[in-house]
Design a protein around this motif. Structure first.
Motif, PDB file in Angstrom:
ATOM      1  N   ASN A  34      81.130  85.800  48.305  1.00 36.64           N
ATOM      2  CA  ASN A  34      82.569  85.664  48.566  1.00 36.64           C
ATOM      3  C   ASN A  34      82.928  85.896  50.029  1.00 36.64           C
ATOM      4  O   ASN A  34      83.981  85.431  50.481  1.00 36.64           O
ATOM      5  N   ASP A  35      82.095  86.623  50.721  1.00 34.44           N
ATOM      6  CA  ASP A  35      82.400  87.029  52.092  1.00 34.44           C
ATOM      7  C   ASP A  35      81.693  86.181  53.140  1.00 34.44           C
ATOM      8  O   ASP A  35      81.752  86.492  54.331  1.00 34.44           O
ATOM      9  N   LEU A  36      81.014  85.117  52.706  1.00 33.80           N
ATOM     10  CA  LEU A  36      80.362  84.231  53.666  1.00 33.80           C
ATOM     11  C   LEU A  36      81.421  83.592  54.556  1.00 33.80           C
ATOM     12  O   LEU A  36      82.453  83.108  54.069  1.00 33.80           O
ATOM     13  N   GLY A  37      81.140  83.563  55.849  1.00 36.17           N
ATOM     14  CA  GLY A  37      82.069  82.981  56.802  1.00 36.17           C
ATOM     15  C   GLY A  37      81.626  81.604  57.254  1.00 36.17           C
ATOM     16  O   GLY A  37      80.531  81.135  56.916  1.00 36.17           O
ATOM     17  N   ALA A  38      82.488  80.977  58.040  1.00 37.80           N
ATOM     18  CA  ALA A  38      82.218  79.612  58.501  1.00 37.80           C
ATOM     19  C   ALA A  38      80.945  79.533  59.337  1.00 37.80           C
ATOM     20  O   ALA A  38      80.311  78.478  59.398  1.00 37.80           O
ATOM     21  N   ASP A  39      80.562  80.644  59.949  1.00 41.03           N
ATOM     22  CA  ASP A  39      79.348  80.629  60.784  1.00 41.03           C
ATOM     23  C   ASP A  39      78.110  81.105  60.021  1.00 41.03           C
ATOM     24  O   ASP A  39      77.075  81.356  60.623  1.00 41.03           O
ATOM     25  N   ASP A  40      78.217  81.213  58.700  1.00 38.73           N
ATOM     26  CA  ASP A  40      77.093  81.716  57.900  1.00 38.73           C
ATOM     27  C   ASP A  40      76.303  80.623  57.169  1.00 38.73           C
ATOM     28  O   ASP A  40      75.404  80.938  56.393  1.00 38.73           O
ATOM     29  N   HIS A  41      76.632  79.345  57.425  1.00 43.18           N
ATOM     30  CA  HIS A  41      75.873  78.274  56.762  1.00 43.18           C
ATOM     31  C   HIS A  41      74.376  78.401  57.024  1.00 43.18           C
ATOM     32  O   HIS A  41      73.553  78.217  56.127  1.00 43.18           O
ATOM     33  N   ASP A  42      74.052  78.737  58.260  1.00 38.90           N
ATOM     34  CA  ASP A  42      72.658  78.824  58.654  1.00 38.90           C
ATOM     35  C   ASP A  42      71.953  79.970  57.923  1.00 38.90           C
ATOM     36  O   ASP A  42      70.787  79.843  57.537  1.00 38.90           O
ATOM     37  N   VAL A  43      72.643  81.071  57.721  1.00 39.05           N
ATOM     38  CA  VAL A  43      72.064  82.226  57.018  1.00 39.05           C
ATOM     39  C   VAL A  43      71.686  81.821  55.600  1.00 39.05           C
ATOM     40  O   VAL A  43      70.567  82.072  55.140  1.00 39.05           O
ATOM     41  N   VAL A  44      72.611  81.178  54.892  1.00 38.89           N
ATOM     42  CA  VAL A  44      72.361  80.792  53.497  1.00 38.89           C
ATOM     43  C   VAL A  44      71.197  79.809  53.420  1.00 38.89           C
ATOM     44  O   VAL A  44      70.316  79.928  52.564  1.00 38.89           O
ATOM     45  N   SER A  45      71.198  78.867  54.330  1.00 44.70           N
ATOM     46  CA  SER A  45      70.124  77.873  54.359  1.00 44.70           C
ATOM     47  C   SER A  45      68.770  78.553  54.552  1.00 44.70           C
ATOM     48  O   SER A  45      67.798  78.252  53.848  1.00 44.70           O
ATOM     49  N   LYS A  46      68.724  79.499  55.470  1.00 44.55           N
ATOM     50  CA  LYS A  46      67.457  80.196  55.736  1.00 44.55           C
ATOM     51  C   LYS A  46      66.994  80.998  54.520  1.00 44.55           C
ATOM     52  O   LYS A  46      65.792  81.084  54.256  1.00 44.55           O
ATOM     53  N   LEU A  47      67.916  81.580  53.780  1.00 40.47           N
ATOM     54  CA  LEU A  47      67.536  82.323  52.568  1.00 40.47           C
ATOM     55  C   LEU A  47      66.850  81.384  51.573  1.00 40.47           C
ATOM     56  O   LEU A  47      65.809  81.728  50.992  1.00 40.47           O
ATOM     57  N   ILE A  48      67.426  80.217  51.367  1.00 42.15           N
ATOM     58  CA  ILE A  48      66.878  79.284  50.370  1.00 42.15           C
ATOM     59  C   ILE A  48      65.529  78.726  50.825  1.00 42.15           C
ATOM     60  O   ILE A  48      64.575  78.672  50.038  1.00 42.15           O
ATOM     61  N   PHE A  49      65.438  78.363  52.097  1.00 41.51           N
ATOM     62  CA  PHE A  49      64.147  77.854  52.582  1.00 41.51           C
ATOM     63  C   PHE A  49      63.078  78.944  52.515  1.00 41.51           C
ATOM     64  O   PHE A  49      61.917  78.669  52.196  1.00 41.51           O
ATOM     65  N   SER A  50      63.463  80.177  52.787  1.00 45.12           N
ATOM     66  CA  SER A  50      62.505  81.272  52.718  1.00 45.12           C
ATOM     67  C   SER A  50      62.042  81.494  51.285  1.00 45.12           C
ATOM     68  O   SER A  50      60.845  81.728  51.035  1.00 45.12           O
ATOM     69  N   ALA A  51      62.967  81.405  50.321  1.00 43.04           N
ATOM     70  CA  ALA A  51      62.590  81.538  48.907  1.00 43.04           C
ATOM     71  C   ALA A  51      61.583  80.453  48.536  1.00 43.04           C
ATOM     72  O   ALA A  51      60.581  80.718  47.858  1.00 43.04           O
ATOM     73  N   ARG A  52      61.857  79.251  48.957  1.00 43.21           N
ATOM     74  CA  ARG A  52      60.937  78.136  48.695  1.00 43.21           C
ATOM     75  C   ARG A  52      59.542  78.430  49.268  1.00 43.21           C
ATOM     76  O   ARG A  52      58.522  78.260  48.586  1.00 43.21           O
ATOM     77  N   ASP A  53      59.494  78.917  50.495  1.00 46.83           N
ATOM     78  CA  ASP A  53      58.209  79.207  51.139  1.00 46.83           C
ATOM     79  C   ASP A  53      57.506  80.394  50.467  1.00 46.83           C
ATOM     80  O   ASP A  53      56.280  80.390  50.304  1.00 46.83           O
TER      81      ASP A  53
END
Ligand code: 5GP
Ligand code: ZN
Length: 109
Positions: free
Chosen positions: A52-71
């Protein structure tokens, strides 16, 4: 960094939690109370309370979490058998640690 936040402390290596993987943006470690044979937590170093608290500049953070999970799934050998990744959001969604984290579970036979 929030001084009273457990996952800030882990992400900044102020505990003896074993870090399985680290980048400039995140750390990965095993859940202390695993719900599956493999249960990892992928945690950004930036303190964000929840989805709920993700900001407009946090797209990259979320993306990195998902790619890291995949790896990490590949590293743990469960990428082909399959796994679940999910965020719990706030108390009603089962969130108990209010520093955003992606769960990755799998490894069932
Ligand atoms: P939540 O319910 O907030 O989505 O998930 C928090 C997770 O953190 C839980 O699955 C819980 O077992 C895990 N956890 C809580 N405290 C610690 C800790 O000190 N170390 C580790 N490795 N995991 C923790
Ligand atoms: Zn935090």
């Amino acid at each position: 960094m929030e001084p009273d936040c457990l996952f800030c402390k882990i992400a900044h290596k102020q505990t003896d939690t074993e870090i399985l993987h680290e980048t400039d943006a995140l750390v990965v470690f095993k859940d202390i109370n695993p719900h599956a044979p493999v249960h990892l937590l992928i945690v950004p170093k930036k303190h964000i309370r929840s989805v709920n608290d993700l900001g407009a500049d946090d797209h990259d953070v979320v993306s990195k979490l998902i790619f890291s999970a995949r790896d990490m799934a590949k590293q743990m050998g469960i990428n082909e058998s399959g796994y679940r990744i999910f965020f719990n959001v706030e108390k009603g969604g089962g969130q108990m640690i209010f520093h955003i984290h992606l769960h990755m579970i799998g490894g069932w036979r």
